[in-house]
Design an enzyme around this catalytic site. Structure first.
Site, PDB file in Angstrom:
ATOM      1  N   GLU A  70      41.244  35.894  35.539  1.00 47.16           N
ATOM      2  CA  GLU A  70      42.387  36.986  35.310  1.00 47.16           C
ATOM      3  C   GLU A  70      43.778  35.991  35.388  1.00 47.16           C
ATOM      4  O   GLU A  70      44.056  35.229  36.336  1.00 47.16           O
ATOM      5  CB  GLU A  70      42.663  38.109  36.231  1.00 47.16           C
ATOM      6  N   ASP A 241      38.356  46.372  44.378  1.00 51.71           N
ATOM      7  CA  ASP A 241      39.507  45.756  43.536  1.00 51.71           C
ATOM      8  C   ASP A 241      39.060  45.450  41.960  1.00 51.71           C
ATOM      9  O   ASP A 241      39.943  44.623  41.382  1.00 51.71           O
ATOM     10  CB  ASP A 241      39.645  44.438  44.246  1.00 51.71           C
TER      11      ASP A 241
END
Lengths: 361, 361
Positions: A70, A241
């Site tokens: 990411e 998460d």
């Protein structure tokens, strides 16, 4: 740098300060882990208090069967920062880190990077600092005991941040892998914390005012069930998460007041993905700014549904950037082309060979 | 790396190959600029031919009054790459580069970076390689003369790529700054190209089969007006590459067959921003794959509305990554934390001080 002589060496303009893993450890040691995290928490709070000045985007992911990479960019209009981070739960089996990262801070007026740094260690530190910061507003006053469920790489930092910033003295540690708990207890042996290794999650949360869940499996799991959680506690939920990864039973969420970093992101990645898209939540920055209430009563269950947000990394990059002139723990990286004439990039390549150094570096 | 002894030095797992500006120049010189660009063009064509296997996103910008910083990520599901690039037209006045960049290539199976490299020089090379690749499919057969309007940092590379890949022998150069043209001519003096410096754009395009526009102002400009462009030419439009920045009069666009990289991005950033959102365009990868026609006739005006797309950078990163074992022109960067036990990040920090090296690096 004004330089009217021909100079084939890179000028100062070409260099970007670089903090390697080794230098990050030196920087941390130069002030101490706990002071470093307190410093980070201060920068995070500062940036949360100017929340509205940031350009906020959900992270940009690239998925593979094994995990995700990411990019997490943000900007306050003057400075730009981003973190690269991966999450690969299977990496540990290969002797690799589950989560690694690095980051960049740039001056938006020129577009030039002013810091390039490892962020594997820095992310671990900022995550714990961020948890402790939220708990300062949400945990029961006078908390002394924290249950830590999941005793992997993040757990040590959580314990130390909560000791330093909340005054926690007792850690009740549980992990499905008993060896992980032993490792944690050993690392904290000289920290001043009393660590009790527990045989069950139920045992771990006995008497704890704060429950930290920080497991790493990439799947829906139920680390805490509803009947385990009594009234009045603060839950610091770190492990849920990413999409498909949660730790808490939905019924706990429904009994809790939920606090989040950036709702748009938490609804996708956090425990919140189990609830309706319009389930009420409170943004932490509103609490810090005094616009919303944190803990309001003794029986309230507060839940920080932590997923990690770009502004926290931005603050961490700022903190490291600002400490470097004092510590000197960085190198200079020859990252930016700096021709004598900015229009003459090819000329720089052309004439670089004039040294005759056509050999391997 | 399996290593059962305690080792306080970073292991091979901790290191990421890093190509500095200096080493990028060595890599380029090791094969020669033209061969390097031909190699890049080959990798770009290869990746365009598997267009549908890529995760394509418009770039992610952060704007400031002075310019923009952008992240350009893409992935083919196995490898992830991104480029950081800025665009600051006023930088030249400060002696800084208008465009600088760096990039990362990663293995998606582990999330670990396998290459970190400067991309200021590499972007200049890939942009020219990309232009010449498109022109191979679009320019009139047997083209020998190219007009180059705008003689800044990118123009040298354009000339050399078109010489090598298209067989261009004559360059007709124009810039509002006469010194820029002199610089270009001087750099190309021993390239084998004949460079004519022209006093007007009209003069420059005289007899040219290919017109390359590569100016840098961040505004709507009209470098070419409609009456200047005759039939049968190929226009290689590089400079119009962000919102509010264009180079060509709209009427030229309306007479041209327009070829683009990624329509979603070009409609925002390219010359195309002047036209209706549904104006027909052809995607270059379709031409390369034989699914769409390139040049179809002698009188056709073809226009490559180039803005620069993430897959071109991905291909460039792959090309550099693949050449490093041969050239050896890279360093190893201590970027990734690699504790003996991946769960024991804090233990690594804790024990790193055992060396007693608490001094500045």
């Amino acid at each position: 740098m004004t330089n009217n002589t021909i100079n084939l060496s890179p000028s100062d303009l070409a260099f970007v300060p670089f903090v390697s893993v080794d230098n990050m450890m030196r920087n941390v040691r130069s002030v101490g882990v706990e002071t470093f995290m307190r410093g980070l928490a201060g920068y995070i709070e500062e940036d949360f208090l100017r929340w509205e000045s940031f350009d906020k985007k959900p992270r940009i992911p690239a998925h593979a069967p094994e995990g995700v990479v990411e990019l997490m960019p943000t900007s306050d209009g003057k400075t730009f920062g981003f973190k690269y981070v991966n999450g690969h739960p299977g990496n540990m089996r290969e002797g690799l880190q589950t989560v690694t990262g690095f980051g960049v801070l740039s001056d938006l007026a020129t577009g030039y990077p002013v810091l390039f740094t490892e962020m594997t260690i820095l992310t671990a530190l900022r995550t714990a600092a961020n948890s402790a910061l939220a708990a300062k507003y949400l945990a029961p006053e006078g908390s002394t005991t924290m249950a830590v469920i999941g005793n992997g790489a993040q757990s040590d930092f959580q314990c130390l941040a909560f000791k330093d910033m909340l005054g926690i003295t007792e850690i009740r540690a549980y992990d499905i892998d008993h060896g992980a708990s032993i490792r944690l207890a050993r690392n904290l042996a000289s920290s001043g914390l009393n660590v009790t290794i527990c045989k069950t999650p139920e045992d771990a949360i006995e008497g704890a005012e704060i429950i930290t869940t920080v497991t790493a499996d990439k799947r829906y799991a139920t680390i805490l069930t509803d009947n385990m959680v009594g009234s009045g506690v603060h839950i610091n939920a770190i492990g849920g998460d990413c999409p498909g990864k949660t730790e808490l039973h939905k019924d706990i969420l429904l009994r809790s007041d939920i606090f989040v970093e950036f709702p748009e992101q938490t609804r996708i990645e956090g425990e919140l993905q189990q609830l309706d898209a319009d389930h009420p939540v409170t943004e932490l920055w509103q609490v810090y700014a005094g616009n919303a209430e944190g803990r309001t009563g003794k029986d309230q269950i507060t839940l920080f549904d932590s997923v990690g947000f770009a502004i926290e990394d931005f603050a961490a990059l700022r903190y490291v950037h600002d400490m470097l002139p004092q510590t000197g723990h960085f190198e200079k990286l020859d990252l930016l082309a700096d021709p004598d004439d900015p229009r003459d990039l090819y000329g720089m390549v052309l004439r670089s060979g004039a040294n005759g150094d056509n050999q391997a570096a």
